[in-house]
Structure formats: structure tokens, C-alpha cells
Design a protein around this motif. Structure first.
Motif, PDB file in Angstrom:
ATOM      1  N   PHE A   1     -12.460   7.142   5.177  1.00 18.77           N
ATOM      2  CA  PHE A   1     -12.021   8.496   5.467  1.00 18.77           C
ATOM      3  C   PHE A   1     -11.379   8.518   6.836  1.00 18.77           C
ATOM      4  CE2 PHE A   1     -16.449   7.989   6.527  1.00 18.77           C
ATOM      5  CZ  PHE A   1     -16.542   8.455   7.827  1.00 18.77           C
ATOM      6  N   VAL A   2     -10.605   9.530   7.101  1.00 21.26           N
ATOM      7  CA  VAL A   2      -9.967   9.700   8.400  1.00 21.26           C
ATOM      8  C   VAL A   2      -9.905  11.198   8.688  1.00 21.26           C
ATOM      9  CG1 VAL A   2      -7.612   9.779   7.491  1.00 21.26           C
ATOM     10  CG2 VAL A   2      -7.992   9.040   9.843  1.00 21.26           C
ATOM     11  N   GLN A   3     -10.019  11.532   9.963  1.00 23.72           N
ATOM     12  CA  GLN A   3      -9.905  12.928  10.352  1.00 23.72           C
ATOM     13  C   GLN A   3      -8.459  13.167  10.767  1.00 23.72           C
ATOM     14  OE1 GLN A   3     -12.664  14.098  13.331  1.00 23.72           O
ATOM     15  NE2 GLN A   3     -12.238  16.264  13.072  1.00 23.72           N
ATOM     16  N   ILE A   4      -7.846  14.186  10.191  1.00 25.44           N
ATOM     17  CA  ILE A   4      -6.438  14.471  10.465  1.00 25.44           C
ATOM     18  C   ILE A   4      -6.355  15.351  11.705  1.00 25.44           C
ATOM     19  CG2 ILE A   4      -4.356  15.574   9.590  1.00 25.44           C
ATOM     20  CD1 ILE A   4      -5.303  14.899   6.791  1.00 25.44           C
ATOM     21  N   ASP A   5      -5.662  14.826  12.734  1.00 23.25           N
ATOM     22  CA  ASP A   5      -5.424  15.647  13.917  1.00 23.25           C
ATOM     23  C   ASP A   5      -4.001  16.207  13.859  1.00 23.25           C
ATOM     24  OD1 ASP A   5      -3.976  13.394  14.367  1.00 23.25           O
ATOM     25  OD2 ASP A   5      -4.877  12.884  16.290  1.00 23.25           O
ATOM     26  N   ASN A   6      -3.627  16.959  14.863  1.00 18.69           N
ATOM     27  CA  ASN A   6      -2.335  17.632  14.874  1.00 18.69           C
ATOM     28  C   ASN A   6      -1.185  16.627  14.882  1.00 18.69           C
ATOM     29  OD1 ASN A   6      -0.760  19.878  14.808  1.00 18.69           O
ATOM     30  ND2 ASN A   6      -0.882  20.336  17.002  1.00 18.69           N
ATOM     31  N   LYS A   7      -1.327  15.515  15.635  1.00 18.11           N
ATOM     32  CA  LYS A   7      -0.282  14.507  15.724  1.00 18.11           C
ATOM     33  C   LYS A   7      -0.036  13.832  14.369  1.00 18.11           C
ATOM     34  CE  LYS A   7       0.826  10.223  18.118  1.00 18.11           C
ATOM     35  NZ  LYS A   7       0.339   9.201  19.018  1.00 18.11           N
ATOM     36  N   LEU A   8      -1.119  13.472  13.649  1.00 19.42           N
ATOM     37  CA  LEU A   8      -1.006  12.843  12.342  1.00 19.42           C
ATOM     38  C   LEU A   8      -0.462  13.813  11.299  1.00 19.42           C
ATOM     39  CD1 LEU A   8      -1.518  10.320  10.633  1.00 19.42           C
ATOM     40  CD2 LEU A   8      -3.834  11.147  10.243  1.00 19.42           C
ATOM     41  N   PHE A   9      -0.837  15.080  11.418  1.00 24.58           N
ATOM     42  CA  PHE A   9      -0.385  16.100  10.478  1.00 24.58           C
ATOM     43  C   PHE A   9       1.125  16.302  10.546  1.00 24.58           C
ATOM     44  CE2 PHE A   9       0.262  20.573   9.212  1.00 24.58           C
ATOM     45  CZ  PHE A   9      -0.216  20.478   7.925  1.00 24.58           C
TER      46      PHE A   9
END
Length: 132
Positions: free
Chosen positions: A123-131
Motif C-alpha cells: 500500500f502507499v499513502q497518496i500525498d499532494n505531490k503524487l496526486f
């Protein structure tokens, strides 16, 4: 010429109406508690005829042949195929399937926090940069 066509089509229509039809009737109950089963599928596959049982478990179906095979199916019950003779009422008992789930327990909805040590998969947590 038109009169000949009318006579020809009229004769064909009257012959189609003279085909014999028979009524197949009966009731369907549960073998477990002897209560009537509503909405059981009643099918005569050879004649492409189908119906379903009423609230009291009864059914009435018009079939073109005096004898044949009728199939009864209902969710959670074993399917039954029987020979029928039109005019003789059928009394059918359906047996419940043995391997049905009694209870379903929801373990996770996917919205809870689980420590990394207990989690399986990736799993990975989506931050603003990745989004973006």
C-alpha cells in the motif's frame, strides 16, 4: 386473388387455435418445515413454458403436451425434475441445500488504521505531490 389470400391465412389461423392444451397444477412446499414456497421457478424446458408459484405455493401452467418433465428451482434449495401428466396435481417438496452460510461477519471495512506489521499486501499513502 385477394379473396384467396384471406381464405388461406384465415384457414391457417383457425388450425393454430385447435391445438390441444393441458393444464398442469400443483403446490410446492419446503421439506424442512412443510410451509409453502413463493416464487419458485416452474419450467417445462421442452415446451419453453415457465411460471412461478404464488404466495400459497400453488402454480398453474398451460402446456401443449399431456406428459413431460417439469423442473422446480429456488434459491437455497435443490433443483427437482419430475415427470408430469396433465390433469394429475403435483405436490412437490424442495430440500434446502446443506452447505449454506449461516452467518457472515464483516472483519474490515478498509477504513481503519492497521500497523505495518499486521498489514498484508502493499500500500502507499497518496500525498499532494503524487496526486498531481
Amino acid at each position: 386473388m385477394i379473396a384467396l389470400l384471406v381464405i388461406t391465412f384465415g384457414a391457417g389461423a383457425s388450425q393454430a387455435q385447435t391445438k390441444p392444451s393441458y393444464t398442469l397444477q400443483g403446490t410446492v412446499i419446503s421439506a424442512l418445515d412443510k410451509k409453502p414456497l413463493q416464487a419458485v421457478s416452474v419450467r417445462v424446458d421442452a415446451d419453453q413454458v415457465k411460471s412461478s408459484t404464488k404466495k400459497d405455493g400453488s402454480f398453474s401452467i398451460t402446456v401443449p403436451h399431456r406428459n413431460g418433465i417439469v423442473k422446480f428451482s429456488f434459491v437455497g434449495y435443490k433443483t427437482v425434475e419430475l415427470d408430469y401428466t396433465a390433469g394429475a396435481p403435483l405436490h412437490v417438496q424442495l430440500t434446502p441445500l446443506e452447505n449454506q452460510l449461516d452467518e457472515v461477519e464483516v472483519v474490515s471495512k478498509g477504513y481503519q488504521k492497521i500497523p505495518k506489521e499486521r498489514a498484508t499486501g502493499s500500500f502507499v499513502q497518496i500525498d499532494n505531490k503524487l496526486f498531481k
